[in-house]
Structure formats: C-alpha cells, structure tokens
Design a protein around this motif. Structure first.
Motif, PDB file in Angstrom:
ATOM      1  N   LEU A 145     -24.069 -13.613  75.146  1.00  0.00           N
ATOM      2  CA  LEU A 145     -23.977 -12.254  75.664  1.00  0.00           C
ATOM      3  C   LEU A 145     -25.372 -11.662  75.842  1.00  0.00           C
ATOM      4  O   LEU A 145     -26.362 -12.152  75.277  1.00  0.00           O
ATOM      5  N   GLN A 146     -25.430 -10.548  76.598  1.00  0.00           N
ATOM      6  CA  GLN A 146     -26.743  -9.936  76.886  1.00  0.00           C
ATOM      7  C   GLN A 146     -27.503  -9.596  75.609  1.00  0.00           C
ATOM      8  O   GLN A 146     -28.698  -9.886  75.495  1.00  0.00           O
ATOM      9  N   VAL A 147     -26.840  -8.979  74.643  1.00  0.00           N
ATOM     10  CA  VAL A 147     -27.537  -8.536  73.431  1.00  0.00           C
ATOM     11  C   VAL A 147     -28.078  -9.735  72.654  1.00  0.00           C
ATOM     12  O   VAL A 147     -29.155  -9.667  72.037  1.00  0.00           O
ATOM     13  N   ASP A 148     -27.376 -10.866  72.695  1.00  0.00           N
ATOM     14  CA  ASP A 148     -27.836 -12.049  71.968  1.00  0.00           C
ATOM     15  C   ASP A 148     -28.985 -12.730  72.703  1.00  0.00           C
ATOM     16  O   ASP A 148     -29.908 -13.258  72.070  1.00  0.00           O
ATOM     17  N   ARG A 149     -28.929 -12.714  74.043  1.00  0.00           N
ATOM     18  CA  ARG A 149     -30.079 -13.239  74.799  1.00  0.00           C
ATOM     19  C   ARG A 149     -31.316 -12.372  74.531  1.00  0.00           C
ATOM     20  O   ARG A 149     -32.434 -12.881  74.414  1.00  0.00           O
ATOM     21  N   HIS A 150     -31.091 -11.068  74.442  1.00  0.00           N
ATOM     22  CA  HIS A 150     -32.206 -10.159  74.133  1.00  0.00           C
ATOM     23  C   HIS A 150     -32.799 -10.486  72.765  1.00  0.00           C
ATOM     24  O   HIS A 150     -34.017 -10.418  72.566  1.00  0.00           O
ATOM     25  N   THR A 151     -31.930 -10.892  71.822  1.00  0.00           N
ATOM     26  CA  THR A 151     -32.418 -11.270  70.484  1.00  0.00           C
ATOM     27  C   THR A 151     -33.332 -12.489  70.569  1.00  0.00           C
ATOM     28  O   THR A 151     -34.374 -12.547  69.893  1.00  0.00           O
ATOM     29  N   VAL A 152     -32.963 -13.461  71.391  1.00  0.00           N
ATOM     30  CA  VAL A 152     -33.813 -14.656  71.550  1.00  0.00           C
ATOM     31  C   VAL A 152     -35.183 -14.252  72.102  1.00  0.00           C
ATOM     32  O   VAL A 152     -36.231 -14.697  71.599  1.00  0.00           O
ATOM     33  N   PHE A 153     -35.199 -13.398  73.126  1.00  0.00           N
ATOM     34  CA  PHE A 153     -36.484 -12.941  73.679  1.00  0.00           C
ATOM     35  C   PHE A 153     -37.298 -12.171  72.632  1.00  0.00           C
ATOM     36  O   PHE A 153     -38.523 -12.282  72.583  1.00  0.00           O
ATOM     37  N   SER A 154     -36.600 -11.427  71.786  1.00  0.00           N
ATOM     38  CA  SER A 154     -37.309 -10.675  70.737  1.00  0.00           C
ATOM     39  C   SER A 154     -37.937 -11.606  69.720  1.00  0.00           C
ATOM     40  O   SER A 154     -39.057 -11.367  69.240  1.00  0.00           O
ATOM     41  N   ILE A 155     -37.225 -12.696  69.353  1.00  0.00           N
ATOM     42  CA  ILE A 155     -37.790 -13.684  68.408  1.00  0.00           C
ATOM     43  C   ILE A 155     -39.072 -14.278  68.990  1.00  0.00           C
ATOM     44  O   ILE A 155     -40.101 -14.390  68.299  1.00  0.00           O
ATOM     45  N   ILE A 156     -39.008 -14.656  70.269  1.00  0.00           N
ATOM     46  CA  ILE A 156     -40.190 -15.241  70.917  1.00  0.00           C
ATOM     47  C   ILE A 156     -41.331 -14.223  70.943  1.00  0.00           C
ATOM     48  O   ILE A 156     -42.484 -14.549  70.645  1.00  0.00           O
ATOM     49  N   THR A 157     -41.016 -12.978  71.286  1.00  0.00           N
ATOM     50  CA  THR A 157     -42.044 -11.930  71.337  1.00  0.00           C
ATOM     51  C   THR A 157     -42.687 -11.725  69.970  1.00  0.00           C
ATOM     52  O   THR A 157     -43.919 -11.618  69.856  1.00  0.00           O
ATOM     53  N   ASN A 158     -41.868 -11.687  68.916  1.00  0.00           N
ATOM     54  CA  ASN A 158     -42.406 -11.478  67.561  1.00  0.00           C
ATOM     55  C   ASN A 158     -43.333 -12.610  67.154  1.00  0.00           C
ATOM     56  O   ASN A 158     -44.413 -12.376  66.583  1.00  0.00           O
ATOM     57  N   PHE A 159     -42.928 -13.836  67.434  1.00  0.00           N
ATOM     58  CA  PHE A 159     -43.772 -14.977  67.058  1.00  0.00           C
ATOM     59  C   PHE A 159     -45.055 -15.012  67.890  1.00  0.00           C
ATOM     60  O   PHE A 159     -46.123 -15.371  67.380  1.00  0.00           O
ATOM     61  N   MET A 160     -44.970 -14.639  69.175  1.00  0.00           N
ATOM     62  CA  MET A 160     -46.188 -14.619  69.997  1.00  0.00           C
ATOM     63  C   MET A 160     -47.168 -13.559  69.493  1.00  0.00           C
ATOM     64  O   MET A 160     -48.388 -13.711  69.622  1.00  0.00           O
ATOM     65  N   ARG A 161     -46.634 -12.488  68.923  1.00  0.00           N
ATOM     66  CA  ARG A 161     -47.490 -11.429  68.420  1.00  0.00           C
ATOM     67  C   ARG A 161     -48.144 -11.821  67.085  1.00  0.00           C
ATOM     68  O   ARG A 161     -49.304 -11.487  66.844  1.00  0.00           O
TER      69      ARG A 161
END
Length: 1030
Positions: A145-161
């Motif tokens: 679902l959209q909210v779960d895909r958004h969670t994946v992008f957030s994990i990647i963003t957090n690790f990149m930061r």
C-alpha cells in the motif's frame, strides 16, 4: 515469605503489561500501544519485557495475530527508539530481518519497526547495509500500500542521512536496489520523497555504476508532470512541487545529458503547451550544469526547436521561456573551459543564429523582424563575447536599414532594436575604450539619434530620447559636440505640449544625463532655462498669456528634472528661489497656480536631494529660511501690498509651501534638525527673525500674541516643519508652544489658522513618548475641547481639535483614544455638529498627506484601522438603532466611512451582520454616504456572491435608482455595482434580466461620457447573462 512478596510485586507489573498486550492483539484496541510506550519511556517496563509479553503473539500461527503483535512492538519502538541499547538494536534488527520473509500481512508492521530502528543512534556499523539488502531482496515494494511504500522510502532516507559512508560501500548495488524500489511508483506523496533520494544519490556522489541510464529512465518516465491535485487535498501537494523536484533531479548531473536532451527536444516539438514550458524551463536549469561536451551533438536540434517556438508560437510564456533557454545555452557555451585543440562551439553556434535571423532584419515587410531581434538579443545578453560578436555583425546592418527605410514607423522599429542591443552593452565593462564594440559606430549612432529627435513622428521621437539616454550612459561615446547637440534637442523637447509623451521622456532623459554630464548641462542648458524664467517675471509684449504660462510651467519642470547632481542643485535652487522673490518685487499680475507650480518644482528638487545628505542639507538651509522669509514678509501689514502678498497667503499656496518645507525636513539627521528647530520655533514664539535672509520687517512677527489673522495663517508652515522632524529631536519651549497652539486652535476668527494649529498640536502629541509630559498635554487638550464645545462661538474649532487629537491617539493605540472616540460618537446626535462628526470618521480612518504620516516620523501602528473597527463599530451600530430617525443618517455615514476604508479580508467575515445597515445607507439622501457605501459594496459583490445573493431584490432596486442620481460619481459607482452583480449565480439574477436591461437604457444617453461607458459595460454583461459560455 519475603521472597514470595518480591515475586508477587514483580509479577504485578508484568500482569498489567500482558493485559495491555492482550487488549491490543486480541481485543483490536489501539489505545494500549500508547500506554505501553508511555510506560517504557517512564521506566515501568523495558523493551525486552515487552518482547517477552508478546512472545506467544509473535509465534502465533495466525498471520493476523503475528501482524498485530509486531505492530504493537513497532509502535513502541517508534516512540522509544532513543532508549535502545546497541545490543537490543542488534537483536531487534535480526528479528525484523527474519520477519521480512513472513506472510505479506506481516510486512507492513515489520517495515514500521525497521523505520523506528533506522532512527536509533545506537545502530551498530554494518546493520544499515544489512537491512537494505534484506528489503531489496525480500520485499516486493510495488505490491505494498502507499503508506507502506512511503515507509520503505523513509527507511532509505534515514540511512542515507545517518549512514552515508556505509551505504556508499555498497557501490552501485545500492543504486540498483533503489531503482527496483522506485520503479512503477505513482503516488505523488511517495514521488516527492523518491525524487529527493535520487537527487541525494547524485549530489552526494553515490556510485551509479552501469545504472545511469536505468536511474534516468526510472525518473524521466514522469516527465513532464501531469498531475492535478484533488479538491480539498489534505496533503497540500501541488503540481509545481512535483515539477520542481523532478527538474532538480534531471538537471543535477551532466551524465543524464545524452538521454535527457533528446527527450526535451521531443517535448518542445510536441503540441502540448505545458510540456513545452516544462521542457524549456528544464533545459534552462540544465545549462548551469552542462558544458560544451554535453551540448555539442544537440546544439543544431536545440536551436531549431527554440527558433521555431519563438517564430511561430501563439503563447507569450513559451516565447519567453524559449528566449531564456537560448540565453542560458549561450552563457553555458561562453563559460566552458576549452582545451587548446578543442573546437570553439560558441562561434559556430552564434554564426548559426545570425545566419537564420539576419535576413529577416532586411525583409521589406518586416514580418519576423521582432522575433529575430529577440533571439539575437537573448543570445547577445549571455556574455561579453556573445554580445561583442552579435553586436558587431548586427549593428551595421540595422544602421544601414534605418537609412534605407524612409517611413517613420519602420525607422522606429529599427531604432527600438538598436536600443535593445545598446542596453545589452551596459552589462559589460571594458578597460580599454578601443575594445568597446560601440566605439566604431558612435558617429553613426549619434547621427541616427539626432535624426529621430527631429522627426515629427512622436513615437520615433520617444525611442530617440530613450536611445540618447542609453548612449549617454556608455562611457566616452558622446563627444562634447554631441553633448551640446543633445542638450539643445532636449531643451527644445522640454517645451513641447505639457504632459505629452515626448515631453515627459525628455525630462526623464535630462535627469539621467545630468547625473553623468553635469558640466554640459550647466554650460548649455541652465543659461537657456534661466533666460526663459526671466521672461516670465515681466510682461512680454505680443506673447499669448496661455502660451506664456505653459512655457513658464515647462521651464520650471525642466529645472526640477535636471536637479539630479549636487553641483546642478546649487544652481537650480537659487534660480527657483530668486524667481519667486523677483515675482514678489515685480508688478506682474500672477495667479496662485503659478506660485504653486514653483513650489511643486521646489518639492521635486527636494525629493531628488533626499538621496544625498549633503545636497539635502544644502536645500534645507537655503530654501526653508527663504520660504519662511517670503511668507513673513507677505503677512506684514503694509499700506500697499505687493502682488505676491495676496497670493502667498491663499490656502492652496500655503499648502504648497508647507509641502516643500515638510519634504525638506523629513530626511534630516537629528543633529542638523536640532540646529534648524532652534531657529524656526523662536521665530513663531518670540518673533526672532535673525535667521531669515531679509529680516528687516516693518513690524514684529507675532502669530500667537495678538498677531493679525494673516500672520496666524503661517502656523501651517510651522506645522509642516515641526511635524516632519524625527521623534528624537528636542523642540525648544515645547510646553509654551503646545499651549499657544491650543489657544489658537480655538480662535474662531480664522478657521484656516485654527485648523493648522489643531493639526500641529496633534502631530506633536502623537510623537510624544509616554510619561508625565504627555499626560499633561492630553489633559490640556481635553479641558480645551470641553470648554470649547460648551461655548457657542468656538464649538466648530473645538470639534476640529477633538477630531485631530483623537486621530493622533488612535494611530498610536493610546488608551485615551477610546474615550475621545466615544465623545465623537456622542456628537453624531448633535444638531449642529452631527454631519461634521460623521465625516470625521473618514478622517480617522484615512491617511493624511501633510501631518501624522509615517514619512514624517509619526507613531503609526500597523492595523490601526482593524483595531478601530473592532473597538467602535459595535457601538456605532448600537447607536444607530437607538438614535432618533433624523439622526440615523449621521450614524450610517460614519459607519460607511469606516467600512469603506477597511481592508476587505477584515470586512468579509462581518458582512452578514452589517449588510442590512449598508443597504439602508443606500436610501440615505447624502451623496457622500451613497458613494462610500457603493464603493464598499462593489468588491463584496465580487468576493462574497453567495451572501449577497440573499439580498438581490434590494440590491437591484437600489442600484438602478442610484444610476439616475444627480451626482455623476454616484451614477458611475451604481453602474459599476450593477456590473458586479452579474458575478452572482445566474439563476438568482435571471428573473431581473429584462427589467435591468430596460432600466440601463436610460444611462446610455447620459450627458457624461464616463457614465455612458459604465452603462454600456454593465448592460452588455446583463445581456449575456444566462447565455452559453457566460
């Protein structure tokens, strides 16, 4: 026994925790998750205890139960990740990675837990890479679902930061994994995050490896953005947000150039307007990143697409973006560093542009002359090299074309193009004057400009004047002979018909060139203007009076226009003042308008001097004493009054003099202002005339001590001076001055002087800092007002004082303003002062020009109108309902003035409660009330049609009745409101359509053109009402 008690105490909290877990997992309640998280944060439980309590849920064979258990743990971790120890993080990561292989119902909760752990500062090295590998390998992101895909992008963003170096260690595998995650994403909320990740991948130098094209494809598939946000979108994502985010990605690296540029060319050549605009804007952004290497193979195609859009487009926006893109392309080619053996693409690119455009400049019909000129100028404005190349090729051609064409319109077009290229030269500086591209054309250019200035065609003259100003701004282009010729032409053009376009342009050019060449204007123009001015000081036989007056006005305007240089001001100011004095001594019959014209010129000079402190002080110390001296001389009792004396003391002339004095004072620094105030205040209090230029007067100047009414009138000049001083300037003998002003404000023998004294008192009162002295002045004012209102002879003067003191206090939010405003409202019922009190509300709400202004350093708080409205309109409405019938119009008038000057966003929420009063105000016989109310209603019709629709019957009847008013202004406003009525919903208006069309036939024959114009406009809209497409 003690051991058993300890076990019971330990078991009690665990029992409560298990109960909360059971309620969440099996009872499907959401509240327990927050309770558990709060207990963990407070130290009631540890995360380990929560895991133990969830044990059976996490191992349950039912996927939904396992999902609820993991969801509870994830929600706790989201709130408590900062409390985790490194060892706990390791075990939790291993647990969650393992659960990524679980049933698809469990995955969303697992991802939430991993998002929480990605925020933990205790995350050991290496685990970020492990988590991302697991996600890339085990999770099919596109099926979430959209909210779960958004969670994946957030994990990647957090690790990149937080784990940038670790992720870079993955090399191109990380880029490939992200491409798989992003592929096929459609939700705009997720795309914004994904675009930011791609931008970071490129800008932070992550390895793209062999996946550059794949990364481009996964992002460029969204170009151009085609997204329309749904109505009432709670996320507030706009199309422009997506466009700018995607553009930042596409224009972030030259490595995309070979894929992006063909795409941009394709979209520019499409038929979709938004695609053209987006592509040209993206190309513009790319040029700041690309070099010659990336652009080389695509330059011919890019130029062909841009040329076609500028030549053939029906959209001004597309044309503007095409020109901007061409400018950026040329700038990019100009800035690229070349190897010694490399081909210089700039020359070949500019050569292609010239080849395609120059022949259009020579076409007899001149169809494509402007598009060609715009393209050439866009390229030429990109760099000094491009400007020199194109100007050197195009200018000779345009100069030749100017000579070939004999029609003024064609010459004007060519000269406007030349002017565009000349303006571009101002952007670049050249150390050696021989290097300047225009140097070899200066004789031809000057000759061409002078031809234009002598042409009878006004439009060609205008372009010639503008070209002369630009030529003069180029160093060393105008020789001394050219300057003399130019000054002669400007002198001639300065005496054309007043307010003509060429006259205005000539004055502006004179001011511009005087700044650059003060010597030339001092030598060649000022003597001519001085001679022209002297002609106006005496009767010239045989000269038409109207022409003489017009030339006199033009001369004054020319003198003020060239007062843009300090050395010129020192010549023009004495000339203007001397002219005023000479007229005073002469026997010529003059009108007040002539003296006002001199004052207006002096004021314009003062405004120009405000930019230069030295010139400004020179103006003040020269002009102010002179003007005071002339006024004092005129106020003296003489057996034979001079011609000027009668004129100088007229209301309009004194107002013009006051305006000059105020303008010459507002920008003084406090030290210089203090010097001046010690001379001018004693002049009025003690008659000390020692600082005036001619101080031998036949009698003493005593405007306050039983002075004549003529002397008292000069208080308006004192007001202009002291009310323009900075607030921190100490005024000598302030107590005495304020008492004298109060006493004069109630003098009924000279209303002009008493009003000036009241305004002066209010202006000084407004600037007083809080304290005992202010309280004393306020008490004096209140006592004076009460005494004056009680006596019959001074009631009008006391009312004026009350009005101005109230305004002074309203502007600064003083507490006493409420009391004085209430007193003013009480006067609305007064048979004598009621109408004046109603008009007083207009003064309270409007901006003044001579006193209590921000420019004059008055204490004016922001939103004082809104505060006045909130504090006083309820009382006005209440007073209206309680007032007798004959007094109600005064309340309506006051209310109308307040509402008319109120910002519309403040008024709209109050509209339902006030609309009935506004409609009643339209029935008032006072044209001022009618006009003010109509001015208030018109924007409300446009901005609140639904509310106004409820009163459409009344509105139509009232507006039609007022369209026959005896006042032209009311007729125009009523017809404008009839026009605005058509913005209401058509079903509401259609029953009135035929009635309105018949009624609006009458104003079509009105004797005033402006009324007929509004009638035509309004009737046309009513005719179209209800028709298809209306």
């Amino acid at each position: 026994m003690a051991a058993a008690t300890a076990l019971e105490e330990a078991a009690a909290p665990m029992g409560a925790l298990c109960g909360l877990v059971q309620d969440f997992v099996m009872g499907q309640q959401e509240g327990p998750a927050d309770q558990v998280a709060a207990d963990v944060k407070s130290g009631g439980y540890t995360v380990l205890q929560v895991v133990e309590a969830l044990g059976s849920s996490l191992e349950n064979p039912e996927p939904r139960t396992r999902a609820r258990g993991i969801q509870l743990l994830s929600q706790v971790l989201l709130q408590c990740h900062s409390l985790l120890l490194e060892k706990e993080v390791v075990h939790l990561i291993l647990f969650y990675e393992n659960r990524l292989k679980d049933h698809h119902l469990v995955i969303p909760s697992v991802l939430q837990g991993l998002r929480a752990l990605s925020l933990s500062v205790a995350l050991p090295p290496g685990l970020a890479v492990s988590v991302l590998k697991a996600i890339f390998q085990e999770v099919h992101v596109q099926s979430l679902l959209q909210v779960d895909r958004h969670t994946v992008f957030s994990i990647i963003t957090n690790f990149m930061r937080s784990r940038e170096e670790e992720l870079k260690g993955l090399g191109a595998d990380f880029t490939f994994g992200f491409i798989q995650v992003m592929d096929g994403e459609k939700d705009p909320r997720n795309l914004l995050v994904a675009f930011r990740i791609v931008h970071d991948l490129i800008s932070k130098d992550y390895s793209l490896g062999p996946f550059v094209e794949e990364l481009f494809e996964v992002t460029s598939c969204y170009f151009p953005i085609d997204f329309t946000p749904p109505p009432n979108d709670p996320y507030g994502i706009q199309r422009d947000d997506l466009i700018l985010s995607l553009r930042a990605v596409l224009a972030s690296t030259p490595r995309f150039a070979e894929f992006l540029l063909p795409l941009l060319i394709e979209k520019v050549d499409s038929e979709i307007l938004s695609a053209k605009l987006d592509s040209l804007q993206t190309l513009n952004a790319c040029c700041s990143v690309y070099g010659q290497k990336e652009l080389k193979d695509f330059l011919p195609s890019l130029w062909a697409s841009i040329r076609r859009e500028v030549f053939q487009t029906a959209s001004e926006r597309v044309e503007a973006e095409g020109l901007a893109a061409l400018h950026s392309l040329t700038a990019c080619l100009s800035c690229s560093v070349l190897r010694a053996d490399a081909e210089d693409l700039l020359d070949s690119f500019l050569s292609n542009i010239l080849q395609d455009c120059r022949h259009h400049l020579c076409e007899p019909d001149m169809k494509l002359v402007w598009p060609s000129a715009k393209l050439l100028q866009a390229a030429a404005g990109a760099s000094a090299r491009a400007c020199e190349y194109i100007t050197g090729k195009v200018l000779p051609l345009l100069l030749e074309q100017f000579q070939k064409h004999s029609q003024s319109n064609q010459r004007r077009t060519i000269l406007e193009m030349i002017l565009g290229f000349l303006k571009l030269q101002q952007k670049w500086s050249y150390e050696d004057k021989d290097e300047r591209p225009l140097t070899r054309f200066k004789d031809q250019l000057c000759s061409l400009v002078f031809m234009a200035l002598t042409d009878p065609n006004t439009q060609l003259q205008l372009v010639g004047i503008r070209t002369l100003a630009v030529l003069g701004s180029q160093p060393d282009l105008l020789s001394s002979g050219d300057l003399e010729l130019a000054v002669g032409h400007l002198y001639r053009l300065s005496f054309l018909e007043k307010d003509s376009q060429s006259w205005v342009a000539a004055l502006e050019a004179s001011g511009t060139l005087t700044t650059l060449y003060p010597g030339a204007f001092s030598s060649h123009l000022l003597p001519k203007l001085a001679e022209e001015l002297h002609k106006g000081e005496s009767d010239v036989p045989g000269e038409d009076g109207l022409m003489k007056c017009s030339r006199h006005f033009c001369c004054l305007q020319a003198l003020s226009a060239i007062s843009t240089h300090p050395s010129i001001v020192k010549e023009t100011l004495p000339l203007l003042l001397q002219h005023l004095c000479q007229v005073n001594k002469g026997n010529v019959v003059i009108e007040s308008s002539e003296v006002i014209a001199v004052c207006q010129s002096l004021q314009q000079v003062a405004e120009k001097c405000q930019q230069d402190p030295e010139s400004y002080w020179y103006f003040h110390e020269t002009a102010v004493p002179c003007l005071f001296g002339l006024a004092v001389q005129a106020s003296m009792p003489e057996k034979e009054s001079s011609v000027l004396r009668k004129v100088l003391l007229e209301d309009e002339v004194l107002a013009a003099l006051a305006s000059v004095i105020g303008t010459a004072t507002t920008h003084l620094n406090p030290e210089l202002a203090s010097q001046s105030v010690t001379c001018i205040v004693p002049l009025f209090l003690d008659g000390n005339t020692s600082f005036l230029p001619e101080n031998s007067f036949p009698s003493r100047f005593q405007p306050f001590q039983d002075g004549s009414s003529l002397q008292r009138r000069l208080v308006s000049l004192l007001m202009a001076f002291v009310c323009s001083l900075p607030r921190n300037v100490e005024i000598p003998e302030l107590h005495r001055l304020m008492r004298e002003l109060l006493e004069q404000s109630c003098c009924h023998s000279c209303p002009f002087a008493s009003t000036a004294a009241a305004k002066c008192f209010a202006g000084l009162l407004n600037k007083q800092p809080p304290g005992q002295r202010l309280d004393e002045f306020l008490q004096l004012a209140v006592d004076t007002v009460e005494t004056g209102l009680a006596s019959g002879s001074s009631r009008n003067q006391a009312f004026v004082l009350l009005l101005w003191v109230t305004k002074a206090l309203v502007l600064r939010y003083h507490p006493l303003s409420a009391c004085l405003t209430s007193q003013l409202m009480g006067l609305l019922s007064d048979p004598e002062l009621g109408p004046a009190a109603a008009d007083g509300f207009s003064l309270l709400m409007s901006d003044c020009t001579d006193v209590l202004t921000r420019a004059g350093h008055a204490d004016v708080r922001i939103m004082f109108r809104q505060r006045f409205f909130t504090d006083n309109v309820p009382a006005l409405v209440q007073g209206f309902h309680a007032a007798p019938q004959d007094v109600k119009p005064n309340y309506l008038k006051g209310l109308s003035h307040v509402l008319n000057r109120l910002p519309k966003p403040v008024l709209l929420p109050e509209l339902p409660t006030l609309l009935s009063l506004l409609l009643e105000a339209l029935s008032c016989h006072d044209s001022v009330v009618q006009l003010s109310t109509l001015s208030c209603l018109q924007p409300l019709l446009l901005e609140s049609p639904q509310i106004m629709s409820l009163h459409v019957d009344t509105l139509v009847t009232k507006f039609l009745a007022l369209s026959s008013s005896h006042s032209m202004a009311v007729r125009i406003a009523a017809l404008q409101c009839m026009h605005a009525l058509t913005r209401l919903p058509a079903p509401v208006l259609l029953p009135y359509k035929s009635q309105v069309i018949r009624a609006l036939a009458k104003p079509l024959d009105d004797k005033k053109r402006l009324v007929r114009k509004e009638a035509v406009s309004a009737r046309g809209e009513w005719f179209l009402l209800g028709s298809p497409g209306s």
